[in-house]
Structures are given as structure tokens and as C-alpha cells.
Design a protein around this motif. Structure first.
Motif, mmCIF file in Angstrom:
data_model
loop_
_atom_site.group_PDB
_atom_site.id
_atom_site.type_symbol
_atom_site.label_atom_id
_atom_site.label_comp_id
_atom_site.label_asym_id
_atom_site.label_seq_id
_atom_site.Cartn_x
_atom_site.Cartn_y
_atom_site.Cartn_z
ATOM 1 N N GLN A 72 0.841 4.649 13.759
ATOM 2 C CA GLN A 72 -0.171 5.696 13.918
ATOM 3 C C GLN A 72 -0.280 6.562 12.661
ATOM 4 O O GLN A 72 -1.378 6.959 12.281
ATOM 5 N N GLU A 73 0.823 6.838 12.001
ATOM 6 C CA GLU A 73 0.767 7.667 10.791
ATOM 7 C C GLU A 73 -0.059 6.991 9.694
ATOM 8 O O GLU A 73 -0.756 7.667 8.934
ATOM 9 N N GLU A 74 -0.018 5.672 9.619
ATOM 10 C CA GLU A 74 -0.828 4.954 8.628
ATOM 11 C C GLU A 74 -2.299 4.947 9.047
ATOM 12 O O GLU A 74 -3.189 5.062 8.204
ATOM 13 N N VAL A 127 0.884 -1.169 0.000
ATOM 14 C CA VAL A 127 0.000 0.000 0.000
ATOM 15 C C VAL A 127 0.914 1.208 0.000
ATOM 16 O O VAL A 127 1.623 1.461 0.961
ATOM 17 N N ASP A 128 0.903 1.933 -1.112
ATOM 18 C CA ASP A 128 1.842 3.031 -1.284
ATOM 19 C C ASP A 128 1.095 4.327 -1.570
ATOM 20 O O ASP A 128 0.656 4.554 -2.688
ATOM 21 N N ASN A 129 0.920 5.150 -0.546
ATOM 22 C CA ASN A 129 0.246 6.443 -0.684
ATOM 23 C C ASN A 129 -1.133 6.343 -1.316
ATOM 24 O O ASN A 129 -1.487 7.126 -2.189
ATOM 25 N N LEU A 145 -5.333 6.511 6.832
ATOM 26 C CA LEU A 145 -6.592 5.807 6.528
ATOM 27 C C LEU A 145 -7.791 6.667 6.920
ATOM 28 O O LEU A 145 -8.759 6.791 6.158
ATOM 29 N N GLU A 146 -7.711 7.262 8.101
ATOM 30 C CA GLU A 146 -8.807 8.112 8.566
ATOM 31 C C GLU A 146 -8.993 9.330 7.672
ATOM 32 O O GLU A 146 -10.119 9.732 7.392
ATOM 33 N N SER A 147 -7.891 9.900 7.189
ATOM 34 C CA SER A 147 -8.000 11.078 6.319
ATOM 35 C C SER A 147 -8.656 10.730 4.985
ATOM 36 O O SER A 147 -9.248 11.595 4.339
ATOM 37 N N LEU A 148 -8.550 9.471 4.579
ATOM 38 C CA LEU A 148 -9.219 9.013 3.358
ATOM 39 C C LEU A 148 -10.679 8.635 3.608
ATOM 40 O O LEU A 148 -11.387 8.266 2.680
ATOM 41 N N PHE A 182 2.311 -1.488 4.315
ATOM 42 C CA PHE A 182 2.200 -0.035 4.177
ATOM 43 C C PHE A 182 3.570 0.581 3.899
ATOM 44 O O PHE A 182 4.561 0.224 4.522
ATOM 45 N N GLY A 183 3.607 1.488 2.924
ATOM 46 C CA GLY A 183 4.852 2.122 2.536
ATOM 47 C C GLY A 183 5.684 1.300 1.574
ATOM 48 O O GLY A 183 6.771 1.706 1.177
ATOM 49 N N ARG A 184 5.171 0.149 1.181
ATOM 50 C CA ARG A 184 5.870 -0.707 0.224
ATOM 51 C C ARG A 184 5.324 -0.464 -1.176
ATOM 52 O O ARG A 184 4.194 -0.026 -1.340
#
Length: 161
Positions: free
Chosen positions: A138-140, A78-80, A144-147, A113-115
Motif C-alpha cells: 500500500q505504501e508504494e 524503483v527507488d524513490n 505512485l498516487e502522490s506522483l 520497489f525499494g530496490r
């Protein structure tokens, strides 16, 4: 969770203990996280119905004729925003299964995440729910919440009822 009959397009029963051999070398923490995610997903299936996994090139054509209430799909990266996978055949099958289902549930452990991976499966926003493990940074979670993405964290060894 795939078996040797996967290439033939035959459904295989998914189970929390069914960790693919190639994942065994990724560390016990990741394997345990995947088991917890799978266990959480299985609790969402109706007791009288099986949960199946489909893989292989011919399966994509067959899957286009399916109609399902829920599709449980995994991804390796999951990349951005986009979910990606390194095997084109798997992406084709997963896209067809996604199109066939009313609800889409993403099964993804924190290490994805980040891959990056070569083929884009779908944007995160296409999924109704993501199930990950408690080690999701937490940043991931914030991303997710921002999306506007609903997500659940599966605890290792815990089973939902």
C-alpha cells in the motif's frame, strides 16, 4: 522474455509464459506475478500487431529511428521515483524505445520497489501507466498516487478483455 537472439537486435515475441531462466530462482510468487503483469500488458496490444522485445548494444542505435504508439518496458528497480536497471546496454535500448513511443507503459512487479540498481532508466513520471501485481504494498501504491502516476494491478491467472 528475452531469447538467445536478443543480442543480435532481432525482435522476439513476448508471451505471458515466457519467463527468463534467471528469474526461475526468484520464487514462484514472483514468477506468477510477472506472468500476470505480462498478460495484462498483452491485452493492451492490438490483436493484429505483435509485441516485441529488443535487447543488445546495436539495438539502441536502430531504435532511435523507430516510431511506436506504445512501448512496454520493464525495470528491475524503483527507488524513490527513478526506475533503474543493472545492465547499461539495456538502459540505452530502453531509453531509445521510450523516446520513440507516444505512450510508455512500465511493467514492474512488487519486488522491484525499494530496490536499487546501478543505471537510471527514467523517472516514474515519464511513464503513462505502470502495471504491477496485487502484492504491491500500500505504501508504494500511495507513492505512485502522490506522483500522479496511473497504475493497474494485474491479478495472477486473470486475463483482461
Amino acid at each position: 522474455m528475452a531469447g538467445t537472439n536478443a543480442e543480435a537486435g532481432r525482435p522476439l515475441r513476448a508471451r505471458p509464459g515466457g519467463v527468463r531462466p534467471e528469474l526461475a530462482g526468484r520464487g514462484r510468487g514472483q514468477v506468477a506475478a510477472k506472468k500476470a503483469i505480462c498478460a495484462a500488458a498483452l491485452t493492451m496490444a492490438k490483436p493484429a500487431r505483435g509485441v516485441h522485445a529488443f535487447l543488445g548494444m546495436s539495438t539502441a542505435d536502430i531504435a532511435r529511428s523507430f516510431r511506436a504508439d506504445v512501448a512496454f518496458l520493464s525495470t528491475s528497480a524503483v527507488d524513490n521515483g527513478p526506475c533503474c536497471h543493472q545492465v547499461e546496454e539495456n538502459v540505452r535500448v530502453k531509453r531509445a524505445l521510450t523516446a520513440a513511443a507516444r505512450r510508455k507503459v512500465l511493467l514492474v512487479d512488487h519486488s522491484a520497489f525499494g530496490r536499487q540498481a546501478l543505471y537510471e532508466l527514467a523517472p516514474l513520471a515519464d511513464f503513462d501507466l505502470a502495471i504491477s501485481d496485487e502484492e504491491l504494498p500500500q505504501e508504494e501504491r500511495d507513492a505512485l498516487e502522490s506522483l500522479g502516476m496511473r497504475y493497474e494491478l494485474a491479478a495472477e491467472g486473470a486475463h483482461r478483455r
